[in-house]
Motif scaffolding. Structure first.
Motif, mmCIF file in Angstrom:
data_model
loop_
_atom_site.group_PDB
_atom_site.id
_atom_site.type_symbol
_atom_site.label_atom_id
_atom_site.label_comp_id
_atom_site.label_asym_id
_atom_site.label_seq_id
_atom_site.Cartn_x
_atom_site.Cartn_y
_atom_site.Cartn_z
ATOM 1 N N VAL A 60 39.471 52.942 29.905
ATOM 2 C CA VAL A 60 39.458 52.344 31.245
ATOM 3 C C VAL A 60 38.062 51.810 31.550
ATOM 4 N N GLY A 61 37.045 52.621 31.225
ATOM 5 C CA GLY A 61 35.665 52.206 31.466
ATOM 6 C C GLY A 61 35.308 50.920 30.739
ATOM 7 N N ARG A 62 35.749 50.813 29.482
ATOM 8 C CA ARG A 62 35.464 49.590 28.718
ATOM 9 C C ARG A 62 36.060 48.364 29.397
ATOM 10 N N LYS A 63 37.286 48.489 29.892
ATOM 11 C CA LYS A 63 37.947 47.356 30.565
ATOM 12 C C LYS A 63 37.200 46.952 31.834
ATOM 13 N N CYS A 64 36.649 47.961 32.530
ATOM 14 C CA CYS A 64 35.959 47.709 33.804
ATOM 15 C C CYS A 64 34.458 47.484 33.618
ATOM 16 N N ASN A 65 33.998 47.601 32.360
ATOM 17 C CA ASN A 65 32.569 47.526 32.079
ATOM 18 C C ASN A 65 31.795 48.634 32.806
ATOM 19 N N ARG A 66 32.373 49.838 32.802
ATOM 20 C CA ARG A 66 31.737 51.029 33.381
ATOM 21 C C ARG A 66 31.751 52.123 32.315
ATOM 22 N N GLU A 123 37.815 62.130 40.514
ATOM 23 C CA GLU A 123 37.381 63.246 41.366
ATOM 24 C C GLU A 123 37.217 62.832 42.825
ATOM 25 N N GLY A 124 37.719 61.638 43.168
ATOM 26 C CA GLY A 124 37.752 61.271 44.585
ATOM 27 C C GLY A 124 36.855 60.132 45.010
ATOM 28 N N GLN A 125 35.988 59.661 44.110
ATOM 29 C CA GLN A 125 35.158 58.513 44.468
ATOM 30 C C GLN A 125 36.011 57.247 44.382
ATOM 31 N N GLU A 126 35.834 56.337 45.358
ATOM 32 C CA GLU A 126 36.626 55.106 45.368
ATOM 33 C C GLU A 126 35.998 54.069 44.434
ATOM 34 N N PRO A 127 36.760 53.522 43.480
ATOM 35 C CA PRO A 127 36.234 52.400 42.702
ATOM 36 C C PRO A 127 36.121 51.160 43.585
ATOM 37 N N ARG A 128 35.227 50.244 43.213
ATOM 38 C CA ARG A 128 35.209 48.986 43.959
ATOM 39 C C ARG A 128 36.526 48.261 43.705
ATOM 40 N N GLU A 129 36.860 47.344 44.599
ATOM 41 C CA GLU A 129 38.177 46.725 44.552
ATOM 42 C C GLU A 129 38.437 46.021 43.221
ATOM 43 N N SER A 130 37.417 45.358 42.687
ATOM 44 C CA SER A 130 37.607 44.645 41.412
ATOM 45 C C SER A 130 37.964 45.618 40.289
ATOM 46 N N ASP A 131 37.351 46.801 40.298
ATOM 47 C CA ASP A 131 37.680 47.825 39.301
ATOM 48 C C ASP A 131 39.081 48.378 39.549
ATOM 49 N N GLY A 132 39.410 48.593 40.830
ATOM 50 C CA GLY A 132 40.731 49.095 41.177
ATOM 51 C C GLY A 132 41.833 48.170 40.671
ATOM 52 N N ARG A 133 41.586 46.869 40.779
ATOM 53 C CA ARG A 133 42.573 45.879 40.306
ATOM 54 C C ARG A 133 42.796 46.027 38.798
ATOM 55 N N ILE A 134 41.714 46.217 38.050
ATOM 56 C CA ILE A 134 41.825 46.354 36.589
ATOM 57 C C ILE A 134 42.612 47.619 36.249
ATOM 58 N N VAL A 135 42.270 48.734 36.926
ATOM 59 C CA VAL A 135 42.962 49.993 36.643
ATOM 60 C C VAL A 135 44.454 49.861 36.975
ATOM 61 N N LEU A 136 44.766 49.222 38.098
ATOM 62 C CA LEU A 136 46.174 49.059 38.475
ATOM 63 C C LEU A 136 46.918 48.184 37.477
ATOM 64 N N SER A 137 46.249 47.153 36.954
ATOM 65 C CA SER A 137 46.930 46.304 35.971
ATOM 66 C C SER A 137 47.171 47.070 34.670
ATOM 67 N N MET A 138 46.233 47.958 34.306
ATOM 68 C CA MET A 138 46.434 48.819 33.135
ATOM 69 C C MET A 138 47.595 49.780 33.389
ATOM 70 N N TYR A 139 47.667 50.289 34.610
ATOM 71 C CA TYR A 139 48.744 51.212 34.987
ATOM 72 C C TYR A 139 50.104 50.514 34.872
ATOM 73 N N ALA A 140 50.166 49.283 35.373
ATOM 74 C CA ALA A 140 51.415 48.513 35.303
ATOM 75 C C ALA A 140 51.827 48.263 33.859
ATOM 76 N N LYS A 141 50.840 48.004 33.012
ATOM 77 C CA LYS A 141 51.122 47.683 31.606
ATOM 78 C C LYS A 141 51.556 48.923 30.814
ATOM 79 N N HIS A 142 50.831 50.015 30.986
ATOM 80 C CA HIS A 142 51.038 51.194 30.137
ATOM 81 C C HIS A 142 52.036 52.195 30.719
ATOM 82 N N CYS A 143 52.195 52.204 32.044
ATOM 83 C CA CYS A 143 53.083 53.180 32.703
ATOM 84 C C CYS A 143 54.003 52.462 33.696
ATOM 85 N N PRO A 144 54.800 51.492 33.248
ATOM 86 C CA PRO A 144 55.563 50.675 34.205
ATOM 87 C C PRO A 144 56.488 51.479 35.117
#
Length: 102
Positions: free
Chosen positions: A26-32, A42-63
């Protein structure tokens, strides 16, 4: 409370991990680094651009889990004008869902 509409990043990252997608992936995709991704779980909010990447990974891998989460989250967010970012993410989830099932 301001946290009522927070996405459950712990759950999303845990679901990704069960599909073999690590925090480092996930970090590699977000450059983090994976420590930053761990902070999201652990509860820290990702910035919106990172959140979008994580959600797209979620849609792809866990539809199926993505679809279930999207339905739950849509009910959860409701109509609070202070949650504009959350609503944008919800709209993104709906759009991604359409792509996954196209």
């Amino acid at each position: 409370s301001m946290n009522t509409a927070k996405l459950d990043w712990f759950r999303i990252l845990r679901d990704l991990a069960t599909e073999g997608v690590t925090m480092a992936d996930v970090g590699r995709k977000c450059n983090r680094n994976r420590f930053t991704v761990n902070n999201w779980s652990e509860g820290q909010e990702p910035r919106e651009s990172d959140g979008r990447i994580v959600l797209s990974m979620y849609a792809k891998h866990c539809p199926d889990k993505f679809k279930q989460y999207q339905a739950e989250f849509g009910i959860y967010v409701g109509e609070d004008p202070e949650k504009e970012t959350m609503r944008r993410l919800l709209l993104l989830m709906t759009a991604l869902l359409a792509e996954v099932h196209a």
